[in-house]
Design an enzyme around this catalytic site. Structure first.
Site, PDB file in Angstrom:
ATOM      1  N   HIS A 413       0.838  -1.165   0.021  1.00  0.00           N
ATOM      2  CA  HIS A 413       0.098  -0.084  -0.214  1.00  0.00           C
ATOM      3  C   HIS A 413       0.891   1.380   0.087  1.00  0.00           C
ATOM      4  O   HIS A 413       1.633   1.266   0.769  1.00  0.00           O
ATOM      5  CB  HIS A 413      -1.023   0.057   1.333  1.00  0.00           C
ATOM      6  N   HIS A 414       0.755   2.182  -1.004  1.00  0.00           N
ATOM      7  CA  HIS A 414       1.381   3.410  -0.991  1.00  0.00           C
ATOM      8  C   HIS A 414       0.396   4.457  -1.090  1.00  0.00           C
ATOM      9  O   HIS A 414      -0.482   4.745  -2.043  1.00  0.00           O
ATOM     10  CB  HIS A 414       2.250   3.510  -2.417  1.00  0.00           C
ATOM     11  N   GLU A 415       0.210   5.309   0.197  1.00  0.00           N
ATOM     12  CA  GLU A 415      -0.743   6.604   0.080  1.00  0.00           C
ATOM     13  C   GLU A 415       0.382   7.423   0.071  1.00  0.00           C
ATOM     14  O   GLU A 415       1.175   7.823   0.686  1.00  0.00           O
ATOM     15  CB  GLU A 415      -1.351   6.455   1.460  1.00  0.00           C
ATOM     16  N   GLU A 502     -10.067   2.944  -8.255  1.00  0.00           N
ATOM     17  CA  GLU A 502     -11.292   3.352  -7.328  1.00  0.00           C
ATOM     18  C   GLU A 502     -12.096   4.326  -8.165  1.00  0.00           C
ATOM     19  O   GLU A 502     -13.166   4.045  -8.779  1.00  0.00           O
ATOM     20  CB  GLU A 502     -11.062   3.767  -6.010  1.00  0.00           C
ATOM     21  N   GLU A 508     -16.349   1.899   0.959  1.00  0.00           N
ATOM     22  CA  GLU A 508     -16.038   2.671   2.167  1.00  0.00           C
ATOM     23  C   GLU A 508     -16.847   3.616   2.470  1.00  0.00           C
ATOM     24  O   GLU A 508     -17.083   3.783   3.628  1.00  0.00           O
ATOM     25  CB  GLU A 508     -14.419   3.411   2.106  1.00  0.00           C
TER      26      GLU A 508
END
Length: 702
Positions: A413-415, A502, A508
Site C-alpha cells: 500500500h502506497h498512500e 477506485e 468505504e
C-alpha cells in the site's frame, strides 16, 4: 432524382457553405454526419435508426493568446475506411473482443492561419468515437488550450444519472433527474470529501448515462485520456446542449500541447436496449493495443485485507496518538507509546494470512504499515511517506517469509496523500523494495489536495503522473490499483498492469454514512465503462456500530446483494472486504465469494435498467462453470431469466444465494436463502429480490 437535380442540389448546398459527409455503423443503425457551416465551423450530428440522437453540434477549441480553432475552416480532403479485428485482452469480461467500425477522417485547414486540424470519426454498432488530431506543421507547434468546445446537442430533456462535475472527486452518489433539474438539485448532490472543487451548477461528470422519453439509452464519455485534461460536461439547460469542460492546471490552463498530437476520444453510445451499453467495448477499442511484450506476470487477484477495520474506525492506521506531528528520519518511533489500535502489526497480519490460505485467497493487503500516518492528511505536507520504512510492530521480512510459507502473496500500500512529487522521487526505491520482499501489486492512494499546490486530481499534469506510475510499475513487473486517481478510460488495454482503480464512490462510503441502495445498479453504466473498479464488496455485517460503537453508519445492502457484486461489478481485482470473524459467522454464504472467479471467458447481459436492476451471467475462463449476479435497486421486483446461455446437452448444479422473503436492506439485511437445483440450457428462473437486494448463482457442470 435526375442527375440534373443532383447538380442543382450540390450547387445549392455549396452556396450555403455546407459540405456534408455521412458514415454509418457496420450494422447500419447509427449514422454520423459531418459538415462545415457557412462560416467554416466544424459540426456533426448522430442518428440512431433514423431518430436524431445528437443534433447539429459544434466542434473546435479555444486557444490561449492565439486565434481559436473554431471557425474559418475549409475541407482539404477526407478518407473513409473500415476495420474489423478480434483481439485478446490479458484479463477481462470475455476472452475475445471484437473491434469493428467504419471510419471517416476529415482534413481541415483554417484558411486565414494555414493551421491544420483533422477530425477522426469511428462509428461502431453501439456508438461513435471522435477526436481532434494535429499533425506536424509550421503554423501550429506549441499551443495552450483555454477550453475545448465540443458540443453534444441533445434532442430533449432526458432523464440523467449524474454526479457533480468536480476537478478533484468522483466519490458522489448518483442523482437521477431530468436534465433541466440538475441546477436545482446540484447543491444537495454535493457531499463532503477530502478534496473537491466544482465549477458550475450545471456541470456533471462522464460517463453520463441518460434515457430519453422514447426509451433510448445514451451515454457520453471519453476514451484514451493521455497527456490531456479530464473532460467534464457543462449543460446549457435552456437549449439542452452539453459542452466539454476540461480540468484546469494550477495556472488555469487546460492543456499544454505540442504537435503532432491528438486529444482523447469523445464517445457517444446509443441503443434501445440498456444491455448494449453494458456490453460495449468502445472505450477499450479506442485505446492502443498492449505495449507490454510479456504479460505473463499480470494475474487477476482475489484478496482480503487489513483495511475495513480502519475504515470503520475499529482500528487505526497510525502507530501512536502521542505525537503532535512526525518527521520522517527525525521521529524515532521506538521511543513512543503505541496506541494499541494499530492494525498493521505482525501478529494481526499473520491472522489475515492464515485466513487467506485457509480459504484460497491469492493475496493480503495491509494498510498503515509504514511510518507517517500520524499527520498524513490535510497538512499540505510534501515529504509525508517514504514507502520503505515500517513501524516497529511490522516486521517486513517475517511477514514476507510467513506469507510465502502459506502460498499467499502480499499487496503493498502506497498512500501518497496527494504529494505526487514526493511519490515520483521515491518511486524507483519503493518499487524495488516491493520486488525485494515479494510484492507483485500495489494499491496507491491520492487522498487530499494535490501537491504541487494548486493542481487538481484530473489536470493534464496529474493525469500524466498517474500514467507514469503505471509505466514505471511495468518496468518492475508490478500491478497497480490506483485510488483517487482520474477515472479510467480504457487505458488498461494498453497497460494491463493497471488492474484496478477506485475513482468512484466505493464501499468505504457505506462506513461514512452510507450510499443509496441503487448505487451499484448505476456504476456499471457509468464508471465501469472505462475499466474495472476496486469496489471492495463482500461486507456481511451491515451495522457498523458493531465494529465501532462511535460509528452509526449502515451498509445499505443485503448479503445477497453483496455476493452478486462479484459478478455485476467486474474487476480482475476483487476484495472480500469484511473482517474474517464476520465471514466465519456466515460461512455458507461466504462460499460464493470463495468460488467466484475473477477472470472470464464470456459475459451475457440478461437484464438491465440503469438505477433499477442488472443481471449478468459470466463463464469462468478456466472451467465450464458459470456465475450469475443480480443487483436490485429502488423497488422489490421479480427477476425472470433463462439459462439458455448454458451449453446445450450439458447438465449443471445451480446454487442460488438469494434474499429471504423477510429481507430488508435496512432492518434485516442478513436474511438470505441458499438452495440447489439442477439446470440446463432450457431451464428458467423466477426470483424475487428486495430493494437494495439481489441474488447470486454458481452454476457448476455436473
Amino acid at each position: 432524382m435526375t442527375s440534373k437535380m443532383y447538380i442543382l442540389l450540390f450547387a445549392f448546398l455549396s452556396i450555403l457553405g455546407v459540405n456534408a459527409q455521412q458514415i454509418t455503423s457496420p450494422n447500419g443503425n447509427i449514422s454520423l454526419e459531418f459538415s462545415l457551416s457557412s462560416n467554416g465551423e466544424p459540426t456533426y450530428k448522430i442518428n440512431y435508426k433514423s431518430k436524431s440522437i445528437i443534433k447539429t453540434s459544434k466542434l473546435g477549441l479555444t486557444l490561449k493568446n492565439a486565434d481559436n480553432l473554431k471557425q474559418g475552416f475549409i475541407e482539404t480532403g477526407s478518407e473513409e475506411t473500415s476495420f474489423d479485428e478480434t483481439w485478446k485482452p490479458v484479463w477481462g469480461e470475455e476472452s475475445d473482443i471484437r473491434n469493428n467500425y467504419n471510419e471517416l477522417l476529415v482534413n481541415l485547414e483554417q484558411k486565414a492561419t494555414e493551421r491544420i486540424m483533422n477530425i477522426r470519426f469511428r462509428v461502431y454498432n453501439e456508438g461513435v468515437g471522435f477526436r481532434y488530431e494535429f499533425p506536424e506543421q509550421p503554423n501550429l507547434v506549441y499551443f495552450v488550450i483555454e477550453e475545448e468546445n465540443t458540443q453534444f446537442a441533445l434532442t430533449g430533456d432526458h432523464t440523467a444519472f449524474w454526479i457533480p462535475g468536480d476537478y478533484d472527486s468522483q466519490e458522489y452518489d448518483y442523482t437521477e433527474s431530468k436534465l433541466s433539474e440538475i441546477s436545482g438539485l446540484f447543491d444537495s448532490a454535493v457531499t463532503p470529501n477530502a478534496s473537491q472543487r466544482q465549477f458550475s451548477k450545471t456541470g456533471v461528470q462522464t460517463a453520463l448515462m441518460m434515457k430519453t422519453a422514447d426509451n433510448l439509452y445514451i451515454n457520453i464519455h471519453e476514451a484514451a485520456l493521455i497527456n490531456y485534461a479530464c473532460m467534464h460536461l457543462n449543460l446549457d439547460d435552456e437549449n439542452m446542449v452539453f459542452e466539454s469542460w476540461l480540468t484546469p492546471d494550477a495556472q488555469g490552463n487546460k492543456g499544454h500541447m505540442q504537435a503532432p498530437c491528438v486529444t482523447p476520444w469523445r464517445t457517444v453510445m446509443v441503443s434501445d436496449d440498456a444491455r448494449d451499453i453494458l456490453a460495449s467495448r468502445i472505450t477499450y477499442n479506442l485505446n492502443e493495443p498492449c505495449v507490454i511484450e510479456d504479460t505473463s506476470w499480470i494475474k487477476p487477484v482475489k484478496y482480503i485485507g487489513v483495511w475495513w477495520e480502519m475504515i470503520t474506525g475499529k482500528s487505526s492506521w497510525a502507530y501512536t496518538d502521542d505525537l503532535p506531528s512526525v518527521q520522517l528520519g527525525v521521529t524515532d518511533f521506538e521511543d513512543v507509546k503505541p496506541n494499541g489500535k494499530h492494525a498493521a502489526n505482525t501478529a494481526h497480519v499473520k491472522e489475515y494470512i492464515d485466513f487467506a490460505a485457509k480459504h484460497g485467497f491469492d493475496a493480503v493487503l495491509v494498510e498503515g504499515w509504514n511510518e507517517g500516518w500520524e499527520d498524513w492528511f490535510g497538512q499540505s505536507k510534501d515529504y509525508v511517506f517514504d514507502f520503505v520504512t515500517p513501524y516497529p510492530d511490522f516486521d517486513v521480512e517475517d511477514i514476507e517469509n510467513y506469507a510465502k510459507s502459506k502460498g499467499v502473496k502480499m499487496i503493498m500500500h502506497h498512500e501518497t496523500s496527494g504529494s505526487t512529487r514526493n511519490y515520483e522521487r521515491h518511486m524507483d526505491k519503493a518499487y524495488q523494495f516491493m520486488k525485494d520482499h515479494g510484492y507483485d501489486a500495489v494499491k496507491s492512494g491520492y487522498v487530499g489536495n494535490i501537491l504541487p499546490r494548486g493542481e487538481f486530481h484530473y489536470s493534464q499534469w496529474v493525469n500524466n503522473h498517474y500514467l507514469y506510475a503505471v509505466q514505471k510499475a511495468a518496468d518492475y513487473e508490478i500491478m497497480v490499483n490506483a485510488h483517487e486517481a482520474v477515472r479510467p478510460t480504457g487505458i488498461a488495454r494498453t497497460y494491463p498492469n493497471l488492474i484496478g482503480n477506485e475513482s468512484a464512490r466505493g464501499t468505504e462510503f457505506q462506513a461514512f454514512g452510507g450510499s443509496k441502495p441503487n448505487h451499484v445498479t448505476i456504476l456499471p453504466f457509468t464508471r465501469l465503462l472505462g475499466g474495472p473498479m476496486d469496489y471492495t464488496p463482500g461486507v456481511f455485517e451491515m451495522d457498523i456500530s458493531k465494529l465501532n460503537p462511535d460509528n452509526n453508519s449502515h451498509v445499505n445492502s443485503t448479503i445477497a446483494n453483496q455476493l452478486a457484486l462479484y459478478v455485476t461489478m467486474y474487476s480482475p481485482l476483487q476484495m472480500a472486504a469484511d473482517l474474517p470473524e464476520n465471514y466465519n459467522r456466515f460461512l455458507d454464504a461466504f462460499q460464493f465469494i470463495k468460488d467466484v472467479p475473477v477472470d472470464w471467458e464470456k459475459s451475457v447481459y440478461l437484464e438491465a435498467e440503469p438505477g433499477s436492476y442488472i443481471t449478468i451471467a459470466r463463464k469462468d475462463k478456466h472451467s465450464n462453470n458459470w456465475f450469475v449476479g443480480h443487483v436490485n435497486g429502488k423497488d422489490a421486483r421479480k427477476s425472470e431469466i433463462s439459462f439458455d446461455f448454458l451449453e446445450k446437452g450439458k447438465k449443471y448444479i445451480a446454487t442460488i444465494y438469494a434474499d429471504a422473503k423477510d429481507a430488508n436492506y435496512k432492518t434485516n439485511p442478513q436474511a438470505y436463502t441458499i438452495k440447489k437445483m439442477k439446470v440446463n440450457s432450457q431451464s428458467k428462473l423466477s426470483q424475487v429480490s428486495v430493494e437494495g437486494g439481489g441474488y447470486a448463482i454458481s452454476i457448476i457442470e455436473d
